[in-house]
Enzyme design. Structure first.
Site, PDB file in Angstrom:
ATOM      1  N   GLY A  31      26.421  64.261 -38.596  1.00 29.68           N
ATOM      2  CA  GLY A  31      27.056  64.734 -39.683  1.00 29.68           C
ATOM      3  C   GLY A  31      28.526  65.608 -39.629  1.00 29.68           C
ATOM      4  O   GLY A  31      29.301  64.777 -38.997  1.00 29.68           O
ATOM      5  N   LEU A  33      30.684  64.001 -41.993  1.00 32.53           N
ATOM      6  CA  LEU A  33      30.711  61.813 -41.987  1.00 32.53           C
ATOM      7  C   LEU A  33      32.515  61.924 -42.047  1.00 32.53           C
ATOM      8  O   LEU A  33      33.003  62.002 -43.103  1.00 32.53           O
ATOM      9  CB  LEU A  33      29.703  61.022 -42.886  1.00 32.53           C
ATOM     10  N   HIS A  34      32.748  61.111 -42.220  1.00 33.85           N
ATOM     11  CA  HIS A  34      34.223  60.684 -41.626  1.00 33.85           C
ATOM     12  C   HIS A  34      34.622  59.085 -42.015  1.00 33.85           C
ATOM     13  O   HIS A  34      33.548  58.565 -41.408  1.00 33.85           O
ATOM     14  CB  HIS A  34      35.026  61.940 -40.657  1.00 33.85           C
ATOM     15  N   GLY A  36      35.753  57.262 -39.774  1.00 31.99           N
ATOM     16  CA  GLY A  36      34.735  56.867 -38.108  1.00 31.99           C
ATOM     17  C   GLY A  36      33.845  56.871 -38.315  1.00 31.99           C
ATOM     18  O   GLY A  36      33.630  55.670 -37.553  1.00 31.99           O
ATOM     19  N   HIS A  37      33.172  57.618 -38.824  1.00 32.09           N
ATOM     20  CA  HIS A  37      32.002  57.297 -39.058  1.00 32.09           C
ATOM     21  C   HIS A  37      31.426  56.099 -39.840  1.00 32.09           C
ATOM     22  O   HIS A  37      30.316  55.097 -39.930  1.00 32.09           O
ATOM     23  CB  HIS A  37      30.506  58.163 -39.997  1.00 32.09           C
ATOM     24  N   LYS A 149      36.112  57.042 -29.712  1.00 28.64           N
ATOM     25  CA  LYS A 149      36.729  57.740 -29.225  1.00 28.64           C
ATOM     26  C   LYS A 149      36.047  58.478 -28.082  1.00 28.64           C
ATOM     27  O   LYS A 149      36.695  58.859 -27.461  1.00 28.64           O
ATOM     28  CB  LYS A 149      36.609  58.181 -30.158  1.00 28.64           C
ATOM     29  N   GLN A 153      30.713  58.539 -23.727  1.00 25.89           N
ATOM     30  CA  GLN A 153      29.636  58.444 -24.348  1.00 25.89           C
ATOM     31  C   GLN A 153      29.092  57.356 -24.259  1.00 25.89           C
ATOM     32  O   GLN A 153      28.119  56.704 -24.256  1.00 25.89           O
ATOM     33  CB  GLN A 153      29.880  59.136 -25.453  1.00 25.89           C
ATOM     34  N   VAL A 176      39.162  55.086 -35.053  1.00 28.23           N
ATOM     35  CA  VAL A 176      39.714  55.050 -36.644  1.00 28.23           C
ATOM     36  C   VAL A 176      40.225  55.863 -36.734  1.00 28.23           C
ATOM     37  O   VAL A 176      40.500  56.997 -36.258  1.00 28.23           O
ATOM     38  CB  VAL A 176      39.097  54.778 -37.580  1.00 28.23           C
ATOM     39  N   LYS A 184      40.417  59.903 -35.661  1.00 27.20           N
ATOM     40  CA  LYS A 184      39.320  60.644 -37.135  1.00 27.20           C
ATOM     41  C   LYS A 184      38.647  61.962 -36.231  1.00 27.20           C
ATOM     42  O   LYS A 184      37.931  61.009 -34.916  1.00 27.20           O
ATOM     43  CB  LYS A 184      39.275  59.890 -38.096  1.00 27.20           C
TER      44      LYS A 184
HETATM   45  O1  PAF Z   1      28.982  61.332 -31.079  1.00 25.60           O
HETATM   46  C1  PAF Z   1      27.415  62.262 -31.466  1.00 25.60           C
HETATM   47  O2  PAF Z   1      27.997  63.164 -32.771  1.00 25.60           O
HETATM   48  C2  PAF Z   1      26.841  62.686 -30.952  1.00 25.60           C
HETATM   49  O3  PAF Z   1      26.777  62.930 -29.635  1.00 25.60           O
HETATM   50  C3  PAF Z   1      24.890  62.168 -31.022  1.00 25.60           C
HETATM   51  C4  PAF Z   1      25.170  60.589 -30.418  1.00 25.60           C
HETATM   52  C5  PAF Z   1      25.252  61.747 -32.569  1.00 25.60           C
HETATM   53  C6  PAF Z   1      24.434  62.907 -30.389  1.00 25.60           C
HETATM   54  O4  PAF Z   1      23.501  63.736 -30.726  1.00 25.60           O
END
Ligand code: PAF
Length: 281
Positions: A31, A33-34, A36-37, A149, A153, A176, A184
């Site tokens: 959540g 959100l910016h 990048g999202h 970024k 992960q 981004v 971001k």
């Molecule tokens: O990158 C993230 O925001 C978190 O690590 C994710 C992938 C939503 C898992 O909680």
């Protein structure tokens, strides 16, 4: 736009879409959100019939002294952005809904964690892998979108999907940046005014390092020293790490060749920022 808080309702909704032959693009987030999202959502929107967004601040991936309690949360704001981006369904579970009283099984990441944030944040990627295992099973996506970024992960999730044969394709999306180069991040709101001015130097240091490699520097330690000096000279941040690895294997490379990642984490007074560049030599 549908907001679903119950895992079983979400799974049924997604099963219905699938039975209608619709493809599902999934953007998992915590959540706040910016941009990048937004770029992940945009990519998912371009490629799929249905775009699913999850918003869940996952306690399993925060260490005891990290910012789980203060992590920024604002559902109303996220809803507005999601609807602007054409999201079809938001999955917004509580911690109780996701984990109940106690988990019987959790996922342990066994490779690619002894570097970068994995080394600095023990257990972090186990928490990420555990929540994503649940989310992939609930959301049933064809593709899931992740920002580069968090390149470690991406590498770990890609490994997990291959190892466990999840029927989902991981789509990495370019970082981004603000106009001044700062990547971001939801955590940028924690930067003090002066720190915000200094923060773009992190990306500048990565670009300087890339330039030095292009000009003939071939060993990791020189690259690391160059970045560390630049950050110390231009910011008040405390360096958490500056590291160079092969990508996506995240193995040490003394003599630079092939696809590499140069990554850093720097602590400011209330924000720990990460950034990286990935390129082929
Ligand atoms: O990158 C993230 O925001 C978190 O690590 C994710 C992938 C939503 C898992 O909680």
């Amino acid at each position: 736009m549908n907001i679903i808080t119950n895992a079983s309702d979400m799974q049924k909704t997604m099963q219905k879409y699938k039975s209608e032959g619709k493809s599902i693009g999934f953007v998992p987030t915590m959540g706040y959100l910016h941009e990048g999202h937004k770029s992940l959502l945009q990519e998912a929107r371009k490629r799929h019939d249905i775009v699913a967004l999850s918003i869940f601040v996952n306690p399993l991936q925060f260490g005891p002294n990290e910012d789980f309690d203060t992590y920024p949360r604002d559902l109303k704001r996220d809803e507005t952005i999601a609807s602007e981006m054409g999201v079809d369904v938001i999955f917004y579970p509580t911690v109780q809904e996701m984990y109940g009283e106690e988990l019987t099984v959790s996922v342990k990441v066994t490779n690619r964690t002894d570097a970068l944030c994995g080394r600095k944040r023990p257990g972090h990627f186990d928490g990420v892998a555990t929540v994503l295992t649940k989310l992939f099973n609930i959301v049933l996506p064809d593709e899931a979108f992740f920002g580069l970024k968090d390149a470690q992960q991406v590498a770990i999730v890609q490994g997990m999907v291959e190892d466990f044969n999840f029927p989902v394709k991981i789509v990495p999306v370019t970082t981004v940046r603000e106009e001044d180069g700062l990547a971001k991040s939801s955590r940028n709101v924690y930067l003090l005014e002066e720190e915000r001015k200094q923060a773009p130097q992190l990306y500048q240091s990565l670009l300087l390092a890339k330039e030095s490699i292009e000009e003939g520097v071939t060993n990791s330690s020189s690259v690391v020293s160059l970045i560390e000096s630049h950050i110390k000279e231009t910011t008040n941040g405390i360096i958490d790490y500056v590291e160079v690895y092969s990508y996506p294997q995240l193995k040490t490379v003394e003599q630079l060749s092939g696809k590499i990642i140069i990554a850093l984490a720097v602590k400011f007074s209330k924000a720990r920022l990460i950034d990286n560049i990935i390129f082929e030599i």
